[in-house]
Design a protein around this motif. Structure first.
Motif, mmCIF file in Angstrom:
data_model
loop_
_atom_site.group_PDB
_atom_site.id
_atom_site.type_symbol
_atom_site.label_atom_id
_atom_site.label_comp_id
_atom_site.label_asym_id
_atom_site.label_seq_id
_atom_site.Cartn_x
_atom_site.Cartn_y
_atom_site.Cartn_z
ATOM 1 N N ALA A 42 -5.976 7.239 -62.692
ATOM 2 C CA ALA A 42 -5.912 7.371 -61.237
ATOM 3 C C ALA A 42 -7.178 8.039 -60.711
ATOM 4 O O ALA A 42 -7.890 8.726 -61.447
ATOM 5 C CB ALA A 42 -4.685 8.187 -60.851
ATOM 6 N N ASN A 45 -7.381 11.740 -61.323
ATOM 7 C CA ASN A 45 -7.757 12.077 -62.692
ATOM 8 C C ASN A 45 -9.260 11.893 -62.904
ATOM 9 O O ASN A 45 -9.904 12.724 -63.546
ATOM 10 C CB ASN A 45 -7.000 11.201 -63.693
ATOM 11 C CG ASN A 45 -5.542 11.557 -63.773
ATOM 12 O OD1 ASN A 45 -4.711 10.832 -63.272
ATOM 13 N ND2 ASN A 45 -5.227 12.690 -64.370
ATOM 14 N N PRO A 169 -8.171 1.899 -57.488
ATOM 15 C CA PRO A 169 -6.982 1.507 -58.260
ATOM 16 C C PRO A 169 -7.166 0.189 -59.017
ATOM 17 O O PRO A 169 -6.542 -0.023 -60.050
ATOM 18 C CB PRO A 169 -5.889 1.361 -57.185
ATOM 19 C CG PRO A 169 -6.384 2.165 -56.037
ATOM 20 C CD PRO A 169 -7.873 2.047 -56.062
ATOM 21 N N ARG B 127 -2.720 11.581 -68.035
ATOM 22 C CA ARG B 127 -2.609 11.535 -66.574
ATOM 23 C C ARG B 127 -2.155 12.877 -66.025
ATOM 24 O O ARG B 127 -2.488 13.254 -64.919
ATOM 25 C CB ARG B 127 -1.634 10.424 -66.176
ATOM 26 C CG ARG B 127 -2.185 9.046 -66.505
ATOM 27 C CD ARG B 127 -1.167 7.968 -66.328
ATOM 28 N NE ARG B 127 -1.765 6.658 -66.585
ATOM 29 C CZ ARG B 127 -1.074 5.534 -66.657
ATOM 30 N NH1 ARG B 127 0.232 5.549 -66.500
ATOM 31 N NH2 ARG B 127 -1.685 4.402 -66.881
ATOM 32 N N HIS B 144 3.722 5.432 -61.944
ATOM 33 C CA HIS B 144 2.687 4.862 -62.810
ATOM 34 C C HIS B 144 3.299 4.212 -64.055
ATOM 35 O O HIS B 144 2.620 4.069 -65.072
ATOM 36 C CB HIS B 144 1.702 5.954 -63.222
ATOM 37 C CG HIS B 144 1.076 6.665 -62.068
ATOM 38 N ND1 HIS B 144 0.125 6.081 -61.271
ATOM 39 C CD2 HIS B 144 1.308 7.883 -61.531
ATOM 40 C CE1 HIS B 144 -0.227 6.924 -60.313
ATOM 41 N NE2 HIS B 144 0.484 8.022 -60.445
#
Lengths: 327, 217
Positions: A42, A45, A169, B127, B144
């Motif tokens: 992401a 991150n 994304p 993550r 996710h």
């Protein structure tokens, strides 16, 4: 009696039907499959990683020599590590760098994350230099066990732009994920040849009129003129094909990071007994007078954009001297 | 519909109703008014624990994973894409949590790999992660999915876990269980009533009359 029959049938249908798809009824389903055509991490991150890596790179740059080596190994990789390690071989008073690549005044802004679940992976982050210039930082991770490290850091030329990259994304494709009209390495070779002295070759597919190229050519001419008949100057730029990273742009085309090695060779002519170079040059080669030759080596980290149509443009170049010899 | 068919349907309805009543009641009691399905396992000592998407990503709501360490030792939990976890832990000795049994509310596990556990926190595949002593909890919100979750000790040491608990919560499950029990109760009642009525109807049915013979005078 007839009135009970519909009730019996309805209840049975309800019961059997409910049992048949009980999972869906209560919201239990199979786990979804992994999407392999999006960014693997992401944006948050990626920003966290970029912040960590660039902070480590900053610390490594500012560390004492005895600590710097280990810190560099932890923060840098590829071209950035090669550049930093090579530059460290020079004494501190001799070491020069045209820019301070990773110095930044604001948190990194992540521009791109490589697409897919394969390795290696990259993160492209933009930072702002102390004087307000934009710096492009390329972070890479070769495999799942190895954390991201800084692979290249280049200050953008004033006014230079990079075309839009894919949304974070979605991720951005690396070299294998798309085709280009010309290989990035071939583009870089054209650019390198256009910088050569005394015989530059015009680049067909790269616009080699960027500030760096213009300055390199002008300096070479000025230096050769200053030497006159006492010495000759040759300058070569060689592309390292293994240090080229290509990131796809949203509308086609690519952003290319590459590393070149520049060699400046000064050879005294037969008629010249000795040459007294400039004070800066004396400091670099640690000799006040040259009687035979001198050789300077630098790493040049180049970023260029290749549009879907048209010539590639150089976005920025960083140069770091890593070797100076004279006799 | 013949009498025999009606009796068979009523009997079937009664049985189905009883099953539904039993299941609905059982789920209502086990899920509680919060609708929490809680599955537990005690992993084998040594190695680390990996929870697969087949456990974590079967529902749309959040799933909470709680690791309880023996002696208040340190526990680290990280979540990552399944392929990344596989790439990092391919040969590492680990307990794989691959499913859940509702019969006894336990997690199904298998052992895999032979290599010693190494520190994982240095990798950039995670993550999110959390760590602490004793009991450590991580909530997966399914945004996710699919994801795998790894539980290990601190600094790459094997986790010494007394239990790993996976909880999926959905308040609707409580009402659905209650509804199933209610429907089962009604179906059972309807089936029994139908059987009783059919029995009464049979016993009160008049004997067919003898044919009237004409008598000639």
């Amino acid at each position: 009696m007839r009135s009970t029959t519909p009730l019996v049938v309805a209840a049975l249908v309800l019961t059997v039907g409910g049992c048949a798809d009980a999972g869906a009824l209560v919201g239990v389903h199979e786990a979804p499959g992994q999407v392999t055509t999006a960014a693997p991490i992401a944006a948050a991150n990626a920003t966290e990683i970029a912040t960590r890596v660039l902070t480590m790179a900053d610390k490594a740059k500012a560390a004492k020599p005895e600590e710097a080596k280990a810190m560099r190994a932890e923060a840098l990789t590829g071209a950035a590590l090669a550049v930093a390690t090579a530059a460290d071989r020079l004494d501190a008073d001799v070491r020069t760098s045209t820019v301070a690549p990773v110095t930044r005044t604001s948190p990194p802004k992540v521009l791109a994350v490589s697409r897919g679940s394969d390795w290696p992976r990259i993160i492209l982050a933009q930072t702002t230099g102390e004087e307000g210039s934009a710096v492009l930082n390329l972070l890479s991770s070769p495999d799942a066990r190895t954390p991201f490290r800084l692979e290249a850091s280049v200050r953008m030329h004033p006014g230079a732009t990079v075309a839009a990259l894919d949304p974070l994304p979605d991720g951005s494709p690396l070299t294998d994920g798309f085709t280009l009209p010309i290989k990035p390495v071939d583009l870089m070779k054209q650019y390198a040849a256009s910088l050569a002295y005394p015989k530059p070759v015009t680049a067909k597919d790269v616009d080699a009129t960027d500030p760096f190229a213009t300055a390199v050519r002008a300096n070479a001419v000025a230096q050769a003129k200053a030497f006159g008949k006492l010495a000759t100057l040759t300058q070569t730029h060689v592309v390292d094909p293994d240090r080229t990273v290509t990131i796809g742009l949203r509308g086609g085309g690519a952003l290319v990071f590459a590393l070149m090695e520049r060699t400046d060779t000064i050879t005294l002519s037969a008629g010249g007994k000795s040459l007294t170079p400039s004070a800066d040059f004396q400091r670099l080669v640690r000799k006040k007078v040259l009687t035979k030759n001198a050789e300077l080596k630098s790493y040049e980290t180049v970023v260029l954009t290749l549009p879907a149509e048209g010539r590639a443009k150089v976005v920025g170049v960083d140069e770091v001297l890593f070797s100076a010899k004279g006799a | 519909m013949s009498l025999v068919s009606r009796r068979a349907l009523a009997a079937l309805l009664t049985v189905a109703g009883l099953v539904l009543l039993a299941l609905g009641t059982w789920f209502t009691i086990n899920l509680g008014s919060s609708g929490s399905a809680t599955f537990t396992t005690t992993p084998a000592r040594g190695g680390l624990v990996v929870l697969e998407p087949s456990v974590l990503n079967r529902v749309d709501g959040a799933v909470t994973v709680t690791a309880h360490a023996r002696g208040g030792s340190e526990v680290w939990i990280g979540r990552a894409a399944p392929s990344d976890v596989k790439a990092v832990l391919d040969a590492t000795q680990r307990t794989m949590v691959t499913g859940a049994h509702m019969r006894d509310w336990t997690l199904t596990t298998t052992r895999s790999g032979s290599e010693a556990v190494e520190s994982l926190s240095g990798s950039d595949i995670w993550r999110s992660s959390t760590q602490g002593r004793g009991t450590v909890r991580l909530v997966l919100d399914q945004a996710h999915a699919p994801e795998s979750l790894v539980i290990t000790g601190a600094d790459g040491k094997a986790a010494d876990l007394s239990s790993v608990v996976v909880t999926a919560q959905n308040r609707t499950w409580f009402f659905q269980s209650l509804l199933a029990a209610l429907v089962g109760l009604l179906a059972t009642a309807a089936g029994v009533a139908t059987l009783v009525n059919l029995g009464r109807a049979k016993s009160s049915r008049p004997t067919p009359a003898e044919p009237v013979k004409e008598v000639a005078s």
